[in-house]
Design a protein around this motif. Structure first.
Motif, PDB file in Angstrom:
ATOM      1  N   LEU A  76      -7.283  39.109  -5.229  1.00 29.85           N
ATOM      2  CA  LEU A  76      -6.136  38.252  -4.955  1.00 29.85           C
ATOM      3  C   LEU A  76      -6.581  36.931  -4.332  1.00 29.85           C
ATOM      4  CD1 LEU A  76      -3.754  40.962  -3.440  1.00 29.85           C
ATOM      5  CD2 LEU A  76      -3.725  40.065  -5.780  1.00 29.85           C
ATOM      6  N   THR A  77      -5.915  35.881  -4.725  1.00 28.42           N
ATOM      7  CA  THR A  77      -6.156  34.556  -4.154  1.00 28.42           C
ATOM      8  C   THR A  77      -4.842  34.048  -3.560  1.00 28.42           C
ATOM      9  OG1 THR A  77      -5.581  33.342  -6.159  1.00 28.42           O
ATOM     10  CG2 THR A  77      -7.860  34.134  -5.971  1.00 28.42           C
ATOM     11  N   LYS A  78      -4.891  32.877  -2.974  1.00 31.85           N
ATOM     12  CA  LYS A  78      -3.658  32.323  -2.397  1.00 31.85           C
ATOM     13  C   LYS A  78      -2.624  32.021  -3.472  1.00 31.85           C
ATOM     14  CE  LYS A  78      -5.325  27.514  -2.286  1.00 31.85           C
ATOM     15  NZ  LYS A  78      -5.562  26.345  -1.404  1.00 31.85           N
ATOM     16  N   TYR A  79      -3.066  31.988  -4.734  1.00 33.61           N
ATOM     17  CA  TYR A  79      -2.148  31.669  -5.827  1.00 33.61           C
ATOM     18  C   TYR A  79      -1.466  32.906  -6.415  1.00 33.61           C
ATOM     19  CZ  TYR A  79      -4.702  27.270  -5.546  1.00 33.61           C
ATOM     20  OH  TYR A  79      -5.279  26.120  -5.088  1.00 33.61           O
ATOM     21  N   ASN A  80      -2.109  34.078  -6.310  1.00 30.47           N
ATOM     22  CA  ASN A  80      -1.513  35.271  -6.930  1.00 30.47           C
ATOM     23  C   ASN A  80      -1.241  36.398  -5.927  1.00 30.47           C
ATOM     24  OD1 ASN A  80      -4.084  36.153  -6.389  1.00 30.47           O
ATOM     25  ND2 ASN A  80      -4.514  36.942  -8.429  1.00 30.47           N
ATOM     26  N   THR A  81      -1.343  36.099  -4.632  1.00 28.46           N
ATOM     27  CA  THR A  81      -1.054  37.108  -3.617  1.00 28.46           C
ATOM     28  C   THR A  81       0.447  37.368  -3.541  1.00 28.46           C
ATOM     29  OG1 THR A  81      -2.985  36.513  -2.270  1.00 28.46           O
ATOM     30  CG2 THR A  81      -1.200  37.676  -1.161  1.00 28.46           C
ATOM     31  N   PRO A  82       0.873  38.625  -3.618  1.00 30.21           N
ATOM     32  CA  PRO A  82       2.315  38.935  -3.535  1.00 30.21           C
ATOM     33  C   PRO A  82       2.901  38.490  -2.202  1.00 30.21           C
ATOM     34  CG  PRO A  82       1.050  40.840  -4.284  1.00 30.21           C
ATOM     35  CD  PRO A  82       0.046  39.830  -3.819  1.00 30.21           C
ATOM     36  N   ALA A  83       4.138  38.057  -2.239  1.00 27.02           N
ATOM     37  CA  ALA A  83       4.803  37.578  -1.014  1.00 27.02           C
ATOM     38  C   ALA A  83       4.951  38.702  -0.003  1.00 27.02           C
ATOM     39  CB  ALA A  83       6.159  36.977  -1.365  1.00 27.02           C
TER      40      ALA A  83
END
Length: 300
Positions: A76-83
């Protein structure tokens, strides 16, 4: 665990850390994935949170980390990390994955060795008191999961002298399975949660002696002056406890909420019934002067 996605993930993590870390990373992913499948696990997706493990490793003065989805097996990156996520941190330098036995029960231990050693000692004493031994145990950092089969679980979280107990079983069933372990937990730990106090109440209704112990420890010391005077003026207060026990033991404890309401209709003063409210909270058991709902009604 042999899927193409999993293999790609392992290759990515080998690049981020080192090939020597791969066996531990694989073991951690497999153990944490199984832990996330326990219905009442903090990592189970049904809680509404996406389960994540954050791998960390020191390289001299620097520390590398990688967040991995336990649902999708991808970094996971800051772009695809779940809220909405719930993460555990696995330190590759210190944490362990161990398959062992506690009290003859198959056990998986995940986390810091020192913290796990403390949990092992606590759990050993709890298991000695239960009426039915669990079929499988998982120790995950501060959390203990006890699998009793047939989708019946108990979750215990221990932090310092505080303990939280949760279960997906009905109160009556859970109290019978845990048995005297409930009393042991009550005496061994300070702060408990409302679910535990409900279990303690359900257990106390097992015998008249258990209920008197519960009554004198948790209820009588918190009586207001009118409630205390009523009990002290009785010829034999134990007769009242027996009467109250008989009435409460008939109720369905599985249906109680956070309050048990007792209304006492007095022959000597029929226009002024006495009320005792037993309230289960995360800070203990409270006794109220007035009740919201009548659970049992007595005539004395």
């Amino acid at each position: 665990m042999n899927s193409r996605r999993f293999q790609v993930l392992i290759e990515d993590l080998a690049y981020r850390f080192s090939r020597d870390d791969i066996p531990k990373i694989k073991s951690a992913l497999e153990a944490l994935k199984k832990a996330s499948e326990i219905p009442i696990s903090i990592l189970n997706p049904s809680s509404g949170y996406h389960p994540v493990v954050i791998f960390k490793k020191r390289f001299g003065r620097y520390e590398k980390e990688a967040a991995v989805s336990l649902m999708d097996f991808k970094i996971l990156t800051k772009y695809n990390t779940p809220a909405w996520k719930r993460a555990v941190t696995f330190h590759l330098d210190d944490d362990i994955i161990e398959h062992s036995k506690i009290g003859g029960i198959e056990t998986v231990l995940i986390g810091n060795p020192r913290r796990l050693q403390r949990l092992r000692g606590i759990l050993t004493r709890i298991i000695e008191q239960v009426n039915q031994k669990p079929k499988r145990l998982v120790l995950l950092y501060d959390d203990i999961y006890m699998d009793f089969g047939n989708n019946r679980y108990v979750h215990i979280r221990i932090r310092g002298g505080d303990i939280r107990v949760e279960t997906n079983m009905k109160l009556n069933t859970a109290s019978k399975i845990l048995g005297k372990a409930i009393v042991h937990i009550d005496s061994a730990f300070g702060n408990k949660n409302r679910e535990f106090y409900k279990l303690l109440f359900a257990y106390s209704l097992g015998t008249r002696g258990s209920f008197e112990t519960f009554f004198m420890k948790y209820l009588f010391p918190k009586f207001n002056p009118e409630q205390r005077e009523f009990l002290e003026e009785m010829y034999d207060y134990r007769n009242f406890i027996t009467l109250l026990y008989r009435e409460l033991s008939r109720i369905s404890v599985d249906r109680i909420g956070d309050e048990v309401g007792i209304r006492i209709n007095r022959r000597a003063n029929p226009k002024r019934p006495l009320e005792i409210g037993i309230l289960f909270t995360d800070h203990g058991i409270e006794v109220r002067r007035y009740i919201n709902t009548v659970t049992v009604s007595l005539l004395v």
